[in-house]
Design an enzyme around this catalytic site. Structure first.
Site, mmCIF file in Angstrom:
data_model
loop_
_atom_site.group_PDB
_atom_site.id
_atom_site.type_symbol
_atom_site.label_atom_id
_atom_site.label_comp_id
_atom_site.label_asym_id
_atom_site.label_seq_id
_atom_site.Cartn_x
_atom_site.Cartn_y
_atom_site.Cartn_z
ATOM 1 N N ASP A 40 4.651 -13.089 -3.461
ATOM 2 C CA ASP A 40 4.092 -11.892 -2.867
ATOM 3 C C ASP A 40 4.575 -11.848 -1.415
ATOM 4 O O ASP A 40 5.136 -12.818 -0.886
ATOM 5 C CB ASP A 40 2.566 -11.892 -2.956
ATOM 6 C CG ASP A 40 1.992 -10.477 -2.978
ATOM 7 O OD1 ASP A 40 2.665 -9.554 -2.491
ATOM 8 O OD2 ASP A 40 0.870 -10.303 -3.471
ATOM 9 N N GLU B 199 -11.348 1.639 -0.467
ATOM 10 C CA GLU B 199 -11.031 0.506 -1.337
ATOM 11 C C GLU B 199 -9.517 0.429 -1.474
ATOM 12 O O GLU B 199 -8.846 1.435 -1.652
ATOM 13 C CB GLU B 199 -11.701 0.631 -2.704
ATOM 14 C CG GLU B 199 -11.349 1.876 -3.491
ATOM 15 C CD GLU B 199 -12.003 1.920 -4.866
ATOM 16 O OE1 GLU B 199 -12.577 0.895 -5.291
ATOM 17 O OE2 GLU B 199 -11.934 2.974 -5.521
#
Length: 724
Positions: free
Chosen positions: A249, A461
């Site tokens: 990542d 979110e």
């Protein structure tokens, strides 16, 4: 003749031979340059520059105009494998169209390649996690089936070339909290790991043949996931036989020494990642591999293996072959964001919508009788709430307000009021609290029905580090409607006007007050650029809803364990001890269905599959889709197992009075359990199988008015150890 060509350019040879030849021609420094996501050109070998980082979660993302489909969590609510594969195929078509057009213009920038770092197949174990919207929900079976369909759609079915390269992420046990992801250690039992966190990744690798796998930021049981020998070597390559490439990542490898503290410096971090199976670095850490090599921390053979796998992927995408020989290279740019794709986005949104409440059959609304409609709420005219995160740029966005306006005639008056800010106390800084409340009440008082659009968007979110995010590094602090939204709803409900609530969010909301007082509630997720059309079509009965919840809607975050606790105890429908507000697998229709008792052979041998059949009839007056769900309960397990778990589903369409037989195969592997050591064991004993339109819990039976039919069968013989 191709005999004078270097082997890596000779299209008559296998990709494996060509990749090996290419690696042999590179210097050490050139090899390492190709292990970084911004891979520079090597002109002497005619290797063009390439940026590995592209996104396609629900449409080609961050690369300009593209069709924007519903967010992944909404896709999960369709429970439709064929739809997901077609959607992914259209995304891949647009990816190819855009890639080749950009190549013709010399544009090799980030997000403009063919290696899509999608899908996100982590289990949505806690609704507070901001990135849960990117997933296919909380269930391993649903996630596995949909990720396989998505990967197949992205990668195509050509015998030689990949249409595009999918990448399953984030491997593994990554689902919040976001604010600690760079240093957090997820402590996971072997049972939970193999029972819940790994099945979707195994399906992606072993069944779908995913080309890429991305590691997670966090540690898993002490090992940083992007440098975990357990995950990347022992499980991924040795146990599952993965042949594709792995990537970190973004900027995760520097976390090894800066946050996880398992190494001393960047050279040690890069060496740990490479030696333990990471081929590509999204970030800058792998530039230090030159120093790591000179210090004896890595070997050139280890570097060669990584570069070989990366070049193999690029070759399978046709990047070293003549365009006329690569079938996908002829996809014209005009296929991007075309009318056909936008129409399919609308159809997908329709199938994603979940009707949660419909008191006295208020829905569908009769557009011919409505003289006035109030459309109220912070998400009523929000384009942001259509998109979620990781999105492209829509050429057209239809909000709920616009969709309703387009669905009624000019004689119907539309009153619009924001009602409140999404999360702040007022719309204008100098105004009083609830400065738009009176306007909303006035609109509702003048209307035949009030459509109140509430919920969240990507500012509330999402992912840690997303600059638009306002709270908790992307996670949610609780499950309540934010700001003054419930105050708005209560004020509108206090009028005599019927109230339909439209929730837009990427996760579950605790809406007990709305459940008790609203006339209808619709969960719309982040429905994509055509979402407003889809919502309006449902409200006015142009189709019957059939979406199902891919997550549990809890009554309160008080029902949840600590966010940092990765044990599955009391999490998701499979292990939750309480009574949910709306259960996983639940959703209403405009018609009714009846199920006959499932038929299954009473006794099978341990290791055999079980065939289950049932009949479903549309007993109502509307044609509609229905999501048939199959759940299995182990009645005599020696260890803790799920209360029951999804083992199959089909989305079918029936006309009024029409009857259809559905068949499912429950595999021996689905009957097996994971013991406390992580072994997969099929034990003899009794199993109960349920076939119906929901999960077989008491709350679903209460909401739907009937229990799910079931049957019992017995597996006889001796315990059998199986591949986990």
């Amino acid at each position: 003749m191709t005999t004078n060509l270097p082997h890596y350019l000779n299209e008559e040879l296998s990709f494996e031979e060509r990749a090996g030849d290419l690696v042999s021609r590179l210097t050490l420094e050139e090899k390492i340059s190709q292990m970084q996501y911004e891979s520079p050109a090597i002109e002497r070998l005619e290797i063009p520059s390439y940026n590995w980082w592209s996104e396609a979660l629900h449409g080609v993302a961050r690369a300009g105009v593209a069709t924007v489909f519903p967010q992944a969590i909404g896709i999960a609510a369709t429970f439709d494998e064929r739809l997901v594969q077609k959607m992914a195929d259209l995304i891949s078509t647009e990816g190819r169209a855009k890639y080749h057009e950009y190549q013709r213009k010399g544009d090799h920038d980030i997000f403009k390649g063919l290696t899509f770092w999608s899908p996100t197949i982590n289990i949505f174990r806690d609704p507070r996690w901001g990135r849960g919207q990117e997933t296919y929900g909380e269930d391993p079976c649903l996630t596995s089936r949909l990720c396989v369909s998505f990967i197949r759609g992205i990668q195509g079915n050509h015998s030689k070339y990949l249409k595009a390269a999918a990448c399953a992420k984030h491997f593994a046990a990554y689902s919040g909290p976001e604010d600690g992801r760079h240093s957090f250690n997820a402590e996971v039992s072997q049972k939970d790991l193999w029972e819940t966190y790994l099945p979707a990744f195994e399906a992606a690798v072993c069944e779908a043949g995913v080309e890429g796998v991305m590691g997670a930021y966090n540690r898993l049981n002490g090992e940083p996931c992007c440098g975990s020998r357990t995950l990347l070597v022992e499980i991924l390559r040795d146990e599952w036989g993965f042949k594709g490439y792995t990537t970190s990542d973004c900027w995760a490898i520097k976390d090894f020494h800066e946050a996880h503290r398992v190494t001393q410096n960047i050279e040690e971090s890069s060496a740990l990642a490479l030696k333990n199976g990471c081929d590509l670095n999204c970030g800058c850490a792998f530039a230090s591999l030159v120093k790591a090599y000179r210090a004896g921390l890595v070997t050139e053979q280890q570097i060669d293996g990584a570069v070989y796998r990366l070049m193999l992927t690029r070759m399978r995408l046709g990047m070293f072959d003549k365009a006329e020989h690569v079938p996908y290279a002829s996809i014209p740019y005009e296929k991007n964001d075309c009318e056909e794709h936008r129409e399919f986005s609308e159809q997908t949104a329709e199938k994603s919508l979940v009707l949660l409440r419909n008191r006295n059959g208020i829905l569908p609304l009769d557009r011919e009788r409505l003289r006035s409609i109030a459309v109220i709420g912070p998400n009523a005219d929000s384009r942001t709430a259509l998109l979620g995160n990781y999105f492209g740029t829509p050429s057209e966005s239809v909000t709920v307000l616009e969709g309703i306006r387009r669905s009624v005639g000019p004689e119907t008056r539309i009153y619009y009021a924001e009602g409140c800010h999404l999360y702040q106390n007022s719309m204008i800084h100098l105004s009083w609290k609830n400065d738009r409340l009176a306007e909303a009440v006035s609109a509702a008082e003048r209307a035949d029905v009030a459509i109140v659009c509430l919920g969240l968007d990507a500012s509330l979110e999402g992912e840690e580090g997303d600059t638009s995010n306002e709270f908790s590094s992307g996670d949610r602090q609780n499950l309540k409607l934010p700001g003054n939204q419930e105050t708005l709803l209560e004020a509108v409900r206090a009028t005599v006007t019927p109230v339909v609530v439209v929730l837009m969010s990427g996760s579950a909301l605790a809406v007990s007050w709305a459940d008790e007082h609203a006339d209808a509630i619709l969960q719309a997720w982040y429905p994509g650029s055509q979402g407003g059309r889809a919502v309006a079509s449902l409200l006015f009965g142009d189709f019957s809803p059939a979406g199902r919840l891919p997550v549990t809607f809890y009554r309160s975050d008080d029902d949840l364990p600590d966010f940092k606790d990765y044990s599955m105890e009391n999490r998701t429908y499979r292990f939750f001890h309480g009574t949910p507000l709306y259960p996983f697998g639940y959703g209403l229709s405009y018609t009714t269905f009846s199920y006959e008792q499932p038929v299954v052979e009473k006794e099978i041998s341990v290791g055999s599959d079980a065939e289950v059949t049932s009949w479903v009839r549309n007993t109502g007056t509307r044609e509609s889709d229905e999501v048939v769900q199959v759940y299995l309960r182990d009645l005599k397990a020696s260890v803790r197992v799920p209360r029951y778990q999804l083992v199959g589903f089909q989305r079918i369409h029936l006309k009024p009075g029409e009857k259809a037989q559905v068949k499912f195969i429950i595999s021996a592997r689905q009957m097996a359990l994971i013991d406390n050591s992580g072994n997969c064991i099929l034990e003899p004993g009794e199993f109960r199988v349920f076939v119906g339109g929901s999960q077989p819990d008491e709350r679903s039976a209460e909401l739907l008015g009937e229990a799910v039919p079931s049957a019992v069968f017995t597996a006889t013989g001796s315990p059998l150890k199986m591949r986990r």
